[in-house]
Design an enzyme around this catalytic site. Structure first.
Site, PDB file in Angstrom:
ATOM      1  N   LYS A 158      21.168  62.796  74.104  1.00 23.56           N
ATOM      2  CA  LYS A 158      22.178  63.445  74.940  1.00 23.56           C
ATOM      3  C   LYS A 158      21.567  64.186  76.119  1.00 23.56           C
ATOM      4  O   LYS A 158      22.112  64.207  77.207  1.00 23.56           O
ATOM      5  CB  LYS A 158      23.022  64.405  74.104  1.00 23.56           C
ATOM      6  CG  LYS A 158      22.191  65.464  73.431  1.00 23.56           C
ATOM      7  CD  LYS A 158      22.940  66.230  72.370  1.00 23.56           C
ATOM      8  CE  LYS A 158      21.949  67.160  71.664  1.00 23.56           C
ATOM      9  NZ  LYS A 158      21.553  66.707  70.359  1.00 23.56           N
ATOM     10  N   GLY A 169      12.243  59.519  63.101  1.00 26.72           N
ATOM     11  CA  GLY A 169      12.696  60.791  62.515  1.00 26.72           C
ATOM     12  C   GLY A 169      13.984  60.566  61.749  1.00 26.72           C
ATOM     13  O   GLY A 169      14.185  59.514  61.139  1.00 26.72           O
ATOM     14  N   GLY A 179      23.756  63.299  61.680  1.00 28.82           N
ATOM     15  CA  GLY A 179      23.275  62.747  60.418  1.00 28.82           C
ATOM     16  C   GLY A 179      22.661  61.383  60.640  1.00 28.82           C
ATOM     17  O   GLY A 179      23.002  60.654  61.568  1.00 28.82           O
ATOM     18  N   GLY A 202      27.958  61.578  67.342  1.00 28.22           N
ATOM     19  CA  GLY A 202      27.337  60.860  66.227  1.00 28.22           C
ATOM     20  C   GLY A 202      27.960  59.503  65.996  1.00 28.22           C
ATOM     21  O   GLY A 202      27.906  58.627  66.864  1.00 28.22           O
ATOM     22  N   ILE A 239      31.075  58.655  65.838  1.00 25.78           N
ATOM     23  CA  ILE A 239      32.406  58.446  66.417  1.00 25.78           C
ATOM     24  C   ILE A 239      32.286  57.576  67.669  1.00 25.78           C
ATOM     25  O   ILE A 239      31.573  57.927  68.596  1.00 25.78           O
ATOM     26  CB  ILE A 239      33.048  59.799  66.800  1.00 25.78           C
ATOM     27  CG1 ILE A 239      33.149  60.705  65.573  1.00 25.78           C
ATOM     28  CG2 ILE A 239      34.409  59.587  67.449  1.00 25.78           C
ATOM     29  CD1 ILE A 239      33.607  62.120  65.901  1.00 25.78           C
ATOM     30  N   LYS A 284      27.044  66.956  76.107  1.00 29.34           N
ATOM     31  CA  LYS A 284      27.966  65.909  75.666  1.00 29.34           C
ATOM     32  C   LYS A 284      29.191  65.839  76.582  1.00 29.34           C
ATOM     33  O   LYS A 284      29.675  64.758  76.901  1.00 29.34           O
ATOM     34  CB  LYS A 284      28.356  66.164  74.209  1.00 29.34           C
ATOM     35  CG  LYS A 284      27.161  65.956  73.265  1.00 29.34           C
ATOM     36  CD  LYS A 284      27.407  66.530  71.886  1.00 29.34           C
ATOM     37  CE  LYS A 284      26.206  66.272  70.966  1.00 29.34           C
ATOM     38  NZ  LYS A 284      26.315  67.026  69.700  1.00 29.34           N
ATOM     39  N   SER A 319      15.152  56.827  61.046  1.00 23.63           N
ATOM     40  CA  SER A 319      15.153  56.339  59.659  1.00 23.63           C
ATOM     41  C   SER A 319      16.489  55.709  59.302  1.00 23.63           C
ATOM     42  O   SER A 319      16.538  54.688  58.615  1.00 23.63           O
ATOM     43  CB  SER A 319      14.866  57.490  58.688  1.00 23.63           C
ATOM     44  OG  SER A 319      13.611  58.045  58.975  1.00 23.63           O
ATOM     45  N   VAL A 333      26.879  61.139  71.943  1.00 26.15           N
ATOM     46  CA  VAL A 333      28.025  62.055  71.806  1.00 26.15           C
ATOM     47  C   VAL A 333      28.763  61.733  70.509  1.00 26.15           C
ATOM     48  O   VAL A 333      29.121  60.577  70.258  1.00 26.15           O
ATOM     49  CB  VAL A 333      29.030  61.904  72.970  1.00 26.15           C
ATOM     50  CG1 VAL A 333      30.198  62.865  72.787  1.00 26.15           C
ATOM     51  CG2 VAL A 333      28.362  62.135  74.317  1.00 26.15           C
ATOM     52  N   GLU A 373      26.028  55.252  72.945  1.00 22.92           N
ATOM     53  CA  GLU A 373      27.153  55.704  72.110  1.00 22.92           C
ATOM     54  C   GLU A 373      26.784  56.909  71.238  1.00 22.92           C
ATOM     55  O   GLU A 373      27.559  57.842  71.091  1.00 22.92           O
ATOM     56  CB  GLU A 373      27.611  54.547  71.212  1.00 22.92           C
ATOM     57  CG  GLU A 373      28.750  54.865  70.269  1.00 22.92           C
ATOM     58  CD  GLU A 373      30.043  55.165  71.003  1.00 22.92           C
ATOM     59  OE1 GLU A 373      30.642  54.241  71.542  1.00 22.92           O
ATOM     60  OE2 GLU A 373      30.430  56.356  71.048  1.00 22.92           O
TER      61      GLU A 373
END
Lengths: 433, 433
Positions: free
Chosen positions: B107, B14, B304, B136, B138, B207, B18, B134, B131
């Protein structure tokens, strides 16, 4: 029999050394809970065993003889916190050759000799970690080495010197002059009696050299970094920056564009809504742009006993985890390429210009004509009312090669109507918004 | 013969899948430079092999049969990017039992079943990294596990849901109402058709549960997290917040005070000059306070395809480095304690109160009398001019137990002069400045 503890030796019990010792002595339960072996602070070297200290250290672990750490067969990890090149560098070399892992907070040694020291560590099968050498408590180095590995790093912009950020914050928020803000920073202990290393950008350049090597996989000689300090930043420029919705920060900037590297430290205007714009006082921050992760920023305390100690002890724990798993050298790599470094004239940036001109018809046409002929187009302009010394003319130029701007400025300087080219400040950070 | 490549299987192609595939396929040279063995994307599972995709994937590595990944003896690392509990959790269990390392961005599974899955990974001698679950792109989880190990974490405050941050930003900057801002977020694809998980705070609670477990070393049942969404935040409160120099953000807050844990998600007022206040649009940020490092903040893209992919691939590389060094389980630890979770009534906070009262002498005395009797002292107050529905009374109360505030509000609600208790919003973040 397998050792049940991992023994540590500290070189230098100054500000950072005290923070590290405090963390290791006072929170050992908390730390050892996270580990399969215990950490033990076995020796601390300091040249002066009698001076008063903020922390209580058991007398029997103090020594003034370097060999009691460097040649102590019990010690696994040497923590270098002396600072400066001598004797820190020699001590690090002796430790690495004795196959001891080394943790250091020493930006100068890592910027000037890091490459050789990392090779020496690899030859000896030991780790050399240096998180605390950039950004104090901010874990930027480990992030670049471990968390941003999927990225081609395109840009790093760092507020990596707390002293200059403090001074610029005072100038911006309180209208202070540079000299007064510097004096205040000195009173508060943020700036040294001789503030050159901070104010002229050398400290930031060391840190940029360290960050760039990791981010771009290419080593940069610190002498090749373009350097401009903050002593010429005036209250006028700060005021005009506000009018234009910018703030002025001393940024350490590294970029990779088409395989070429830029590395420069200079006062920079950034938009008010850029995340770096809100980084005030003595805080540090590093803004990173990666091809996958996009914009990322790390913010925190760039200096101080405990924040820097936090980064040092994290390195110690990381190495200890490697020792426990027999995995030292786990993330070392010989992945450096030789990438070309751009000269400042090849850099592309936006520019803020402040000129002092004579109030006479045609002066604006002359100035903008020269800019246009050199490919410099104007994004915005402020013309102020007349002062006893002529008329201030403030221009922001669209992105263009620095070479073009410099050529244009030479021509502009020759115009009879132009009394002074007062300021040229690079403008960054808008492409993110 | 030792394997020369480390083979990867992706579950789910998805949005995030991707991004991960794109990074692995397009920047493999860049990644493999950092590694002593090559990474190879060997299989991708997707239930629909015919749908149009943003990226080109070699047809021979696509499959719709889970066993071709989960039971494929060639595959070393399974990357779970299906999302939701089923079948993702079962696939993860099958992979771990087959002694495959697992990377996940899930999550919900990690918040609900992470503890069991991490135990299962440890039993099977493999790594389970998460990682991307939570924040994205970061790198907050690796930082907590590796960079803040010297710290007792005192506080975490996160803007960890991009949808609600986008909505609150629109409400703050453009004066939009909640419903309009939500509709805009839905148009832009930031919010789902059913926005409950975001708007009511469930996503943030997942999160927070993951972050708290690592930060405080104590697992928290997501059902025990105090939860308040943003649907009741009004334009009035946002306007009064501005007057008081605050902004309203949906924060996921975890604290450890005297060995007890707080975990709560709710709209929160924070001072304008707090670093979280400048985190706008769909950006995420996590603010951490550690006993040694002090204040630290991580800022970046919380969602994203590529940012999340960045975090996933970093985990893959980290595990691959463990495989290469035979060091899997390097940072796993059974260091969890059972720490008591505070009820919301035990939480200490500052509070913003908005009441609608009748314009009659003595009403202020009555309200402030009740507050005072309950130990609530007033830091600031705004009384607005009369509207058709009475007079708005805005109070900010000093730090006090939530229980005291709630008791006081019950009594205030019974006053004849009080028409309505319009809002109660917790205020955080001032102790840093």
């Amino acid at each position: 029999m397998e050792k049940r503890t991992i023994k540590l030796g500290i070189l230098g019990l100054g500000t950072v050394g005290s923070g590290v010792a405090k963390i290791l002595l006072e929170t050992s339960k908390n730390i050892n809970q996270k580990m399969k072996k215990k950490l033990e602070l076995a020796k601390i070297l300091d040249k002066d065993l009698t001076r008063e200290r903020e922390i209580e250290v058991p007398a029997e672990i103090m020594t003034d003889k370097p060999e009691e750490v460097l040649e102590n067969p019990e010690i696994d990890i040497v923590i270098e916190l002396i600072g400066g090149v001598n004797p820190a560098k020699d001590f690090m070399i002796r430790a690495l050759k004795a196959k001891k892992h080394v943790v250091t907070a020493n930006k100068e040694v890592m910027a000037k000799y890091g490459s050789d020291l990392l090779d020496l560590a690899e030859e000896n099968g030991v780790d050399l970690y240096f998180e605390a050498s950039v950004g104090g408590g901010i874990p930027i180095i480990r992030s670049l080495k471990e968390s941003l590995t999927a990225n081609k790093v395109e840009e790093i912009m760092g507020i990596v010197n707390g002293t200059t950020n403090y001074i610029l914050t005072k100038m911006t928020q309180e209208g202070a002059d540079f000299a007064d803000a510097l004096a205040e920073a000195q009173d508060l202990g943020y700036a040294e009696a001789d503030p050159t290393a901070d104010v002229d950008g050398y400290d930031a350049a060391y840190k940029l050299s360290i960050l760039s090597a990791i981010a771009f996989g290419s080593r940069i000689d610190i002498n090749d970094i373009y350097l401009e300090g903050i002593s010429k930043v005036t209250q006028k420029d700060i005021t005009y920056a506000k009018e234009l919705n910018y703030v002025i920060k001393l940024l350490a900037i590294g970029k990779e564009v088409d395989g070429k590297i830029e590395a420069r430290v200079h006062p920079t205007m950034i938009p008010n809504n850029h995340p770096l714009a809100a980084v005030n006082d003595s805080f540090n921050a590093v803004f990173v742009k990666g091809h996958a992760v996009g914009e990322l920023m790390y913010y925190g305390r760039g200096a101080g006993s405990m924040p820097t100690g936090s980064a040092v002890v994290a390195d110690v724990i990381d190495i200890a985890r490697n020792i426990i798993n027999d995995a030292n050298g786990r993330i070392a790599c010989s992945c450096y390429e030789e990438k070309e470094l751009k000269s400042i004239n090849e850099v592309v940036s936006k520019y803020y210009l402040r000129l002092q001109v004579i109030d006479r018809p045609g002066v604006l046409a002359a100035v903008s004509g020269i800019l246009g002929n050199n490919g410099v187009s104007i994004e915005s302009m402020i013309q102020k009312s007349k002062t006893e010394n002529g008329v201030p003319l403030i221009l922001v130029a669209h992105q263009v090669n620095e070479g073009n701007i410099q050529t244009a400025l030479n021509e502009i300087d020759n115009l009879a109507e132009v009394k002074e080219i007062s300021s040229l400040i690079r403008v960054e950070g808008e492409e993110c918004y």
